[in-house]
Design a protein around this motif. Structure first.
Motif, PDB file in Angstrom:
ATOM      1  N   SER A  38     -43.334 -36.557   9.648  1.00  0.00           N
ATOM      2  CA  SER A  38     -42.270 -37.260  10.369  1.00  0.00           C
ATOM      3  C   SER A  38     -42.678 -37.418  11.835  1.00  0.00           C
ATOM      4  O   SER A  38     -43.227 -36.504  12.434  1.00  0.00           O
ATOM      5  CB  SER A  38     -40.975 -36.460  10.250  1.00  0.00           C
ATOM      6  OG  SER A  38     -39.946 -37.153  10.892  1.00  0.00           O
ATOM      7  N   SER A  43     -43.495 -45.623  10.445  1.00  0.00           N
ATOM      8  CA  SER A  43     -42.554 -46.749  10.530  1.00  0.00           C
ATOM      9  C   SER A  43     -42.982 -47.742  11.598  1.00  0.00           C
ATOM     10  O   SER A  43     -42.867 -48.957  11.409  1.00  0.00           O
ATOM     11  CB  SER A  43     -41.140 -46.265  10.842  1.00  0.00           C
ATOM     12  OG  SER A  43     -40.628 -45.544   9.753  1.00  0.00           O
ATOM     13  N   HIS A  47     -43.620 -51.622  11.040  1.00  0.00           N
ATOM     14  CA  HIS A  47     -42.893 -52.632  11.826  1.00  0.00           C
ATOM     15  C   HIS A  47     -43.850 -53.554  12.577  1.00  0.00           C
ATOM     16  O   HIS A  47     -43.578 -54.742  12.708  1.00  0.00           O
ATOM     17  CB  HIS A  47     -41.919 -51.955  12.793  1.00  0.00           C
ATOM     18  CG  HIS A  47     -40.765 -51.296  12.102  1.00  0.00           C
ATOM     19  ND1 HIS A  47     -40.093 -50.208  12.606  1.00  0.00           N
ATOM     20  CD2 HIS A  47     -40.167 -51.571  10.919  1.00  0.00           C
ATOM     21  CE1 HIS A  47     -39.129 -49.841  11.772  1.00  0.00           C
ATOM     22  NE2 HIS A  47     -39.157 -50.654  10.737  1.00  0.00           N
ATOM     23  N   GLN A  88     -34.824 -47.633   3.383  1.00  0.00           N
ATOM     24  CA  GLN A  88     -34.271 -46.437   2.743  1.00  0.00           C
ATOM     25  C   GLN A  88     -32.813 -46.628   2.337  1.00  0.00           C
ATOM     26  O   GLN A  88     -32.423 -46.270   1.245  1.00  0.00           O
ATOM     27  CB  GLN A  88     -34.405 -45.250   3.704  1.00  0.00           C
ATOM     28  CG  GLN A  88     -33.996 -43.939   3.085  1.00  0.00           C
ATOM     29  CD  GLN A  88     -34.408 -42.754   3.939  1.00  0.00           C
ATOM     30  OE1 GLN A  88     -35.040 -42.914   4.993  1.00  0.00           O
ATOM     31  NE2 GLN A  88     -34.047 -41.570   3.499  1.00  0.00           N
ATOM     32  N   ASP A 164     -40.154 -49.202   3.326  1.00  0.00           N
ATOM     33  CA  ASP A 164     -40.137 -48.019   4.194  1.00  0.00           C
ATOM     34  C   ASP A 164     -39.235 -46.963   3.557  1.00  0.00           C
ATOM     35  O   ASP A 164     -38.019 -47.096   3.583  1.00  0.00           O
ATOM     36  CB  ASP A 164     -39.629 -48.408   5.590  1.00  0.00           C
ATOM     37  CG  ASP A 164     -39.880 -47.315   6.629  1.00  0.00           C
ATOM     38  OD1 ASP A 164     -40.249 -46.191   6.237  1.00  0.00           O
ATOM     39  OD2 ASP A 164     -39.695 -47.592   7.823  1.00  0.00           O
TER      40      ASP A 164
END
Ligand code: ADP
Ligand code: ADP
Length: 224
Positions: A38, A43, A47, A88, A164
């Motif tokens: 994380s 992400s 993007h 998600q 994602d």
């Protein structure tokens, strides 16, 4: 040879570096999983590749075009015509029926309502959720919602699907089923999938894995 690639991508939010020299490449029809802890930049990489976030530096090439040199309007138009998205959660419009949600990307591409809904319903059948056509997102389960989201992502026959954590809010049984349906739908249309996940069981559906750490990416040889 590659359909979409990112080279030496850098992106900083304030003083937080999100990408620090990330590399990425994917071919037509290929499924690539982006893994990593994380906050590592997964992400942000997705993007940038999808033309949603502009990197501070580096180049992104899609189908012979330089995405970083395109205008915001040009990139939006490209996303509408060529890219599908599965996130998600929270991606369905609550006021619309499930069928209207699935048909929406076609409507944004100026396809007439009747044809858009006919094509939307075909995709809902393939994802085994045609019976939910008249329901609204608030009336269905999380797993059903993700199948609707997959149908919506595929309805324009995108060349790349950006997913994602598409199974991140589902239990493992529903997650695996959604993943199988997503991969099957993409394979049948030769769409590439850029898949962000932190779950090894989900990444195992990919052709190839890369790991992002501190904004840098590494290709991983799949263990035999
Ligand atoms: P991952 O997807 O691997 O969890 P992200 O790409 O979301 O990682 O985030 C990478 C780093 O950039 C994190 O430190 C995150 O907090 C930061 N970050 C991401 N998006 C933003 C944003 N819009 N504004 C500020 N910081 C951000
Ligand atoms: P993930 O589950 O992929 O790690 P995050 O919780 O890191 O997701 O980020 C979710 C969204 O919030 C992303 O669109 C990301 O760009 C944005 N984001 C992440 N960190 C920050 C931050 N510190 N400030 C603002 N936006 C952020």
């Amino acid at each position: 040879d590659s359909l979409l690639s990112g080279h030496d991508l850098h992106k900083t939010y304030g003083s937080t570096p999100a990408l620090a020299g990330a590399e990425f490449t994917i071919r037509s029809g290929e499924v690539v999983a982006i893994m990593g802890p994380s906050g590592s930049g997964k992400s942000t990489l997705l993007h940038c590749l999808a033309g949603i976030v502009r990197p501070d530096s580096g180049t992104i090439r899609y189908d012979g075009r330089d995405l970083t040199a395109m205008s915001d309007g040009g990139r939006s138009a490209l996303r509408r015509s060529d890219f599908g998205f599965v996130f998600q959660f929270g991606q369905l419009v609550p006021e619309l029926t499930c069928l209207e949600n699935v048909a929406l990307p076609l409507r944004l591409n100026a396809v007439k309502r009747k044809e858009a809904e006919a094509r939307g319903l075909e995709w809902m059948e393939r994802l085994e959720v045609a019976d939910l056509a008249r329901k609204r997102p608030g009336e269905i389960s999380g797993g059903q919602g993700q199948r609707i989201a997959v149908a919506r992502a595929l309805v324009i026959r995108p060349r790349v699907v950006f997913a994602d954590e598409p199974t991140g809010a589902l239990d493992s049984l529903n997650g695996e089923r959604v993943m199988q349906l997503l991969i099957g739908a993409a394979r049948s249309t030769d769409a590439a999938i850029v898949l962000v996940t932190h779950e090894a069981r989900i990444a195992a559906y990919s052709d190839r894995e890369i790991v992002v750490r501190d904004g840098r990416s590494r290709d991983m040889a799949r263990a035999a």
